[in-house]
Write a protein that holds these residues in place. Structure first.
Motif, PDB file in Angstrom:
ATOM      1  N   PRO A  51     134.517  39.274   8.412  1.00  0.00           N
ATOM      2  CA  PRO A  51     134.918  38.128   9.185  1.00  0.00           C
ATOM      3  C   PRO A  51     136.254  38.484   9.532  1.00  0.00           C
ATOM      4  O   PRO A  51     136.787  37.965  10.477  1.00  0.00           O
ATOM      5  CB  PRO A  51     134.776  37.081   8.493  1.00  0.00           C
ATOM      6  N   ALA A 147     124.718  28.672  18.129  1.00  0.00           N
ATOM      7  CA  ALA A 147     125.907  28.320  17.524  1.00  0.00           C
ATOM      8  C   ALA A 147     125.804  28.108  15.976  1.00  0.00           C
ATOM      9  O   ALA A 147     126.503  28.214  15.004  1.00  0.00           O
ATOM     10  CB  ALA A 147     126.719  27.348  18.183  1.00  0.00           C
ATOM     11  N   SER A 148     124.789  27.192  15.772  1.00  0.00           N
ATOM     12  CA  SER A 148     124.487  26.506  14.408  1.00  0.00           C
ATOM     13  C   SER A 148     122.992  26.561  14.183  1.00  0.00           C
ATOM     14  O   SER A 148     122.169  26.681  14.968  1.00  0.00           O
ATOM     15  CB  SER A 148     125.135  25.303  14.177  1.00  0.00           C
ATOM     16  N   GLY A 149     122.704  25.949  12.974  1.00  0.00           N
ATOM     17  CA  GLY A 149     121.213  25.731  12.666  1.00  0.00           C
ATOM     18  C   GLY A 149     120.881  26.996  11.182  1.00  0.00           C
ATOM     19  O   GLY A 149     121.906  27.544  10.767  1.00  0.00           O
ATOM     20  N   SER A 150     119.609  26.920  11.033  1.00  0.00           N
ATOM     21  CA  SER A 150     119.427  27.926   9.846  1.00  0.00           C
ATOM     22  C   SER A 150     119.444  29.434  10.445  1.00  0.00           C
ATOM     23  O   SER A 150     119.642  29.712  11.363  1.00  0.00           O
ATOM     24  CB  SER A 150     118.010  27.351   9.258  1.00  0.00           C
ATOM     25  N   ASP A 151     119.347  30.090   9.112  1.00  0.00           N
ATOM     26  CA  ASP A 151     119.363  31.690   9.477  1.00  0.00           C
ATOM     27  C   ASP A 151     118.042  31.907  10.296  1.00  0.00           C
ATOM     28  O   ASP A 151     117.027  31.508  10.246  1.00  0.00           O
ATOM     29  CB  ASP A 151     119.230  32.454   8.139  1.00  0.00           C
ATOM     30  N   GLU A 269     122.921  35.225  10.861  1.00  0.00           N
ATOM     31  CA  GLU A 269     123.749  34.009  10.425  1.00  0.00           C
ATOM     32  C   GLU A 269     124.389  33.314  11.755  1.00  0.00           C
ATOM     33  O   GLU A 269     125.025  34.228  12.098  1.00  0.00           O
ATOM     34  CB  GLU A 269     124.387  34.195   9.111  1.00  0.00           C
ATOM     35  N   PRO A 270     123.837  32.272  12.042  1.00  0.00           N
ATOM     36  CA  PRO A 270     124.615  31.834  13.082  1.00  0.00           C
ATOM     37  C   PRO A 270     126.166  31.418  12.761  1.00  0.00           C
ATOM     38  O   PRO A 270     126.341  31.407  11.658  1.00  0.00           O
ATOM     39  CB  PRO A 270     124.257  30.055  13.188  1.00  0.00           C
ATOM     40  N   SER A 271     127.197  31.648  13.555  1.00  0.00           N
ATOM     41  CA  SER A 271     128.558  31.956  13.284  1.00  0.00           C
ATOM     42  C   SER A 271     129.397  30.875  13.522  1.00  0.00           C
ATOM     43  O   SER A 271     130.678  30.792  13.657  1.00  0.00           O
ATOM     44  CB  SER A 271     129.103  33.243  13.818  1.00  0.00           C
ATOM     45  N   GLY A 272     128.827  29.754  14.327  1.00  0.00           N
ATOM     46  CA  GLY A 272     129.670  28.756  15.020  1.00  0.00           C
ATOM     47  C   GLY A 272     129.829  28.685  16.524  1.00  0.00           C
ATOM     48  O   GLY A 272     130.195  27.775  17.256  1.00  0.00           O
ATOM     49  N   LYS A 273     129.417  29.806  17.085  1.00  0.00           N
ATOM     50  CA  LYS A 273     129.395  29.895  18.559  1.00  0.00           C
ATOM     51  C   LYS A 273     128.100  30.627  19.176  1.00  0.00           C
ATOM     52  O   LYS A 273     127.725  31.659  18.282  1.00  0.00           O
ATOM     53  CB  LYS A 273     130.722  30.641  19.285  1.00  0.00           C
TER      54      LYS A 273
END
Lengths: 604, 190
Positions: A51, A147-151, A269-273
């Motif tokens: 990251p 952007a979000s949520g489970s893998d 994996e969602p990363s925030g965006k």
């Protein structure tokens, strides 16, 4: 006499020297940079899988405490196997001394030291790591990652569109997509959202029933791709962060045929965006067909997975006897979120035991294929033993069920698995996979006599060694378990045909066609039986869809021609032979057929 | 439409007030143009500071959740700030970070980490909630999704920040003053 004061003063001086050494804090230039460059920057660089970059003093200083804490916790660099098993390729593990040094450095305020002492940082290219590939394939459809949520567990489908069989000597999987042809981007995305990816070859069209439309891809944590048992899985095609693409050693190429699809199983994996992910593959071909024949075998204990809610240490184990001298090339353990300690060991015929792999705290996120630096010899009759521990209590923070509930085997993230894949190379010349494969399937049957796939595949293997009696028995069992699957009926028909039981064979081919009317194998086989019973008209009717489906096969067109010829349809037969010869002008059977039909037309 | 309009109006009032009111600048907090400002100056029912690092994957993963929380409570009178402690973040980088991930709150710089100290914040992301009178009512994690770096639950079960803001807006003490947060160290940046 004079010696003693000297000794005394030395003794007095020693603690002082030690103190000065301890008080001298490590510096970035002298101590930290070499460790970071050797272990971290393969991922932690601009455009890498990590990251943030760790290339400059400033980069590293701004993560000093975090580095100290995460290396101490053995979370970074991510290398789940414990020391003590035979060495793996690309091992990334810090020594206790290095970890302690990183902590002292952070505590000392992360001093730089003299910049001229800093080693040159390794140089990376964002392009294809093995040069321009012979074939670049982009995933047929991108994944739109929220952007979000489970893998997300997503399977991308790639269509190589080959027109001839190719042998692959190396493969680069790029989860982040193709290199930017416009040159290095100021802020490349890297592959940060993806933890691991596993490429599977679909040789028999399994993906068609998993996808909504061809190429759309499909969700799923674990994918079952059907395999022809006579053409077993042979290679691990795996991507993990920060590892260079693997080139197969000489002789170990793998085959890719026209029509084959490639399926990339990923964990994202969602990363925030929101992100759009379109992985790419680079294939490197060789003209050399494989001369070494490894096999990937699967051991599993899914049958025992019924984990009570709250169970803190639920254990399953399995032992597999190696049927022939083999070398173990690579190992790939797999479970979901409840597994903790995973142990795989080997017991030699003389009773000596040693670990093959030990993962003290399994983390699905960092799962990987581990290749041994040197192949591990598994003599005949040595035993591979696996033991997996599961924690289904609320104390396991990764537990996907809150509150915990009873968990059984399955493909969902909330189910569990107990799998182990081994890549074995049987010793000795030629292709010796059949014995290993048979033993693995028999092992599965011992655990579960009603294992459909094991019965079907043992039936196919028996058929391939012309043991029709044994094939009939396995295939009848498979049909009893799954009466509506076309394959076992078709194979049973072939076995019965081998035993000369023509009417029974025809009944089985018809059963296969009842469940799958466009099953070409069954049409073909039924046509053969009908021809043998002398019913040529029916045989021709049955062959028609085959001739249509395989319009580009000189062999099929020729066979159809002979069937027509036998039925007296010389003109039609001749046009079949002509057709075959346009496909392959040197095809001997078609040439013979043309001669036969030509002479028939010659006026006497 | 109404909530977002109110939010905008609030921001505007705040910006005007920082320009006209003389406040407590002893915190050394700066706006993105490096002008001193006092985040405690404008009246607000509750103030929420979100300590972030643009290079921290855990911070970024929380962006949608922070957006949700701020959308819910901004219209009830809570003011959100996102605080950058890293001096090497340029104005453009901070603005880009906000845009890219959709981070809520007014961006501030905390170059001397004094606001972080006053908020007892040690990692990013971490939140601090101050009540009407400027008293620290809650500091720590946003929720319990992360157990430690690299170990997270599939979903959060306890939403500490949300509960704390709700309590403060209702004039009550949050259940706990502090819940330890998991994230990237603030002390690592200068």
């Amino acid at each position: 006499v004079n010696a003693s004061p000297t000794v005394a003063s030395l003794r007095a001086a020693l603690p002082f020297v030690a103190l000065t050494l301890a008080a001298q804090p490590p510096t970035f230039s002298h101590d930290v940079a070499p460790v970071i460059y050797a272990n971290c920057v393969a991922c932690h660089r601009v455009g890498g899988a990590g990251p943030f970059p760790l290339l400059t003093y400033r980069d590293v200083r701004s993560h000093a405490r975090q580095i100290a804490a995460l290396t101490k916790a053995h979370y970074m660099p991510p290398w789940p196997p414990a020391a003590g098993s035979p060495e793996f390729l690309d091992e990334r593990r810090l020594t206790a001394r290095e970890i302690e040094m990183l902590t002292r450095w952070a505590n000392a305020g992360a001093p730089q030291g003299s910049p001229e002492e800093t080693p040159a940082p390794p140089v990376f290219s964002d392009g294809w790591q093995l040069g321009t590939p012979d074939l670049i394939i982009r995933a047929s459809k991108p994944l739109n990652l929220p952007a979000s949520g489970s893998d997300v567990f997503w399977n991308f489908v790639f269509d190589p569109r080959l027109t001839m069989t190719r042998y692959v000597r190396a493969l680069e999987i790029r989860p982040q997509g193709e290199p930017d042809v416009r040159g290095p981007s100021p802020k490349p995305e890297g592959s940060q959202s993806i933890h691991h990816a596993n490429l599977l070859i679909d040789r028999v069209g399994s993906t068609a029933r998993l996808e909504a439309s061809p190429g759309s891809g499909f969700p799923g944590m674990d994918v079952t791709i059907d395999r022809n048992p006579l053409d077993p899985e042979s290679h691990f095609l795996f991507w993990k962060p920060g590892t260079l693409p693997y080139s197969e050693p000489k002789g170990f190429s793998w085959r890719l045929d026209p029509g084959n699809l490639l399926v990339l199983n990923t964990h994202v994996e969602p990363s925030g965006k929101p992100r759009q992910i379109t992985p790419a593959l680079g294939l490197y071909f060789t003209d050399e067909a494989p001369s070494r024949f490894p096999i990937v075998i699967e051991l599993d204990r899914d049958d025992l997975l019924d984990i009570p809610s709250g169970a803190k240490d639920f254990v399953v184990s399995d032992r597999f006897r190696i049927p022939a001298d083999s070398d173990l090339l690579a190992i790939y353990p797999h479970a979901h979120y409840l597994a903790r300690l995973m142990e795989v060991s080997l017991t030699l015929p003389d009773g000596t035991e040693f670990p093959l792999l030990r993962i003290p705290d399994w983390d699905l996120k960092w799962q990987a294929v581990y290749r041994y630096r040197k192949p591990v010899f598994l003599p005949k009759d040595s035993i591979v033993f696996l033991r997996y521990h599961y924690d289904n209590s609320s104390g396991n923070r990764r537990n996907p069920n809150s509150p915990p509930k009873r968990v059984e085997a399955g493909n969902k993230a909330t189910d569990e698995m107990a799998h182990l894949w081994l890549q074995l190379l049987p010793r000795g010349p030629g292709d010796r996979r059949r014995l290993i494969q048979t033993t693995v399937l028999e092992h599965k049957l011992e655990k579960n006599p009603r294992d459909y796939a094991a019965n079907l595949n043992l039936g196919a293997l028996a058929l391939s060694r012309l043991d029709a009696q044994a094939a009939v028995s396995f295939l009848r069992t498979a049909i009893a378990i799954e009466p509506a699957h076309p394959e076992p009926h078709d194979m049973l028909g072939s076995a019965l045909l081998n035993l000369g039981r023509l009417a029974d064979a025809a009944a089985q081919f018809r059963a296969a066609l009842r469940f799958q009317p466009d099953f070409m194998n069954a049409h073909y086989n039924l046509s053969r039986v009908l021809a043998r019973t002398g019913d040529l008209k029916a045989a021709i009717l049955e062959y028609q869809p085959v001739a249509k489906a395989y319009a580009a096969s000189a062999r099929i067109q020729t066979e159809y021609g002979f069937l027509l010829y036998r039925d007296g349809k010389k003109t039609e037969a001749r046009s079949q032979f002509e057709k075959a010869l346009t496909l392959d002008p040197t095809y001997a059977d078609a040439l013979r057929g043309r001669d036969l039909t030509a002479s028939a037309e010659t006026p006497r | 439409m109404l909530p977002s309009l109110l939010g905008k109006a609030f921001e505007l009032t705040f910006l005007l007030s920082t320009a006209t009111l003389a406040g407590d600048f002893s915190l050394g907090v700066l706006d993105l143009n490096n002008q001193a400002l006092d985040p405690f100056a404008p009246p607000a029912r509750t103030r929420v500071f979100l300590f972030v690092r643009s290079d921290c994957p855990i911070t970024n993963r929380y962006a949608p959740e922070l957006q949700r929380i701020s959308a819910e409570f901004s219209r009830q009178g809570a003011v959100f700030f996102r605080v950058y402690a890293d001096n090497s973040d340029t104005k453009a980088a901070i603005e880009e970070h906000g845009r890219e991930y959709g981070f809520p709150g007014i961006a501030l710089r905390d170059p001397e980490h004094r606001l972080a100290k006053r908020s007892h914040a040690t990692v990013a992301p971490e939140a601090a909630v101050f009540d009407l009178r400027g008293k620290l009512a809650y500091y720590g994690r946003i929720d319990d999704r992360y157990v430690e770096v690299g170990k997270s639950r599939p979903q959060a079960q306890v939403h500490d920040l949300e509960a704390a803001i709700r309590s403060v807006l209702n004039g009550q003490q949050p259940v706990a003053l502090h819940q330890p947060a998991v994230g990237c160290s603030l002390a690592d940046v200068q």
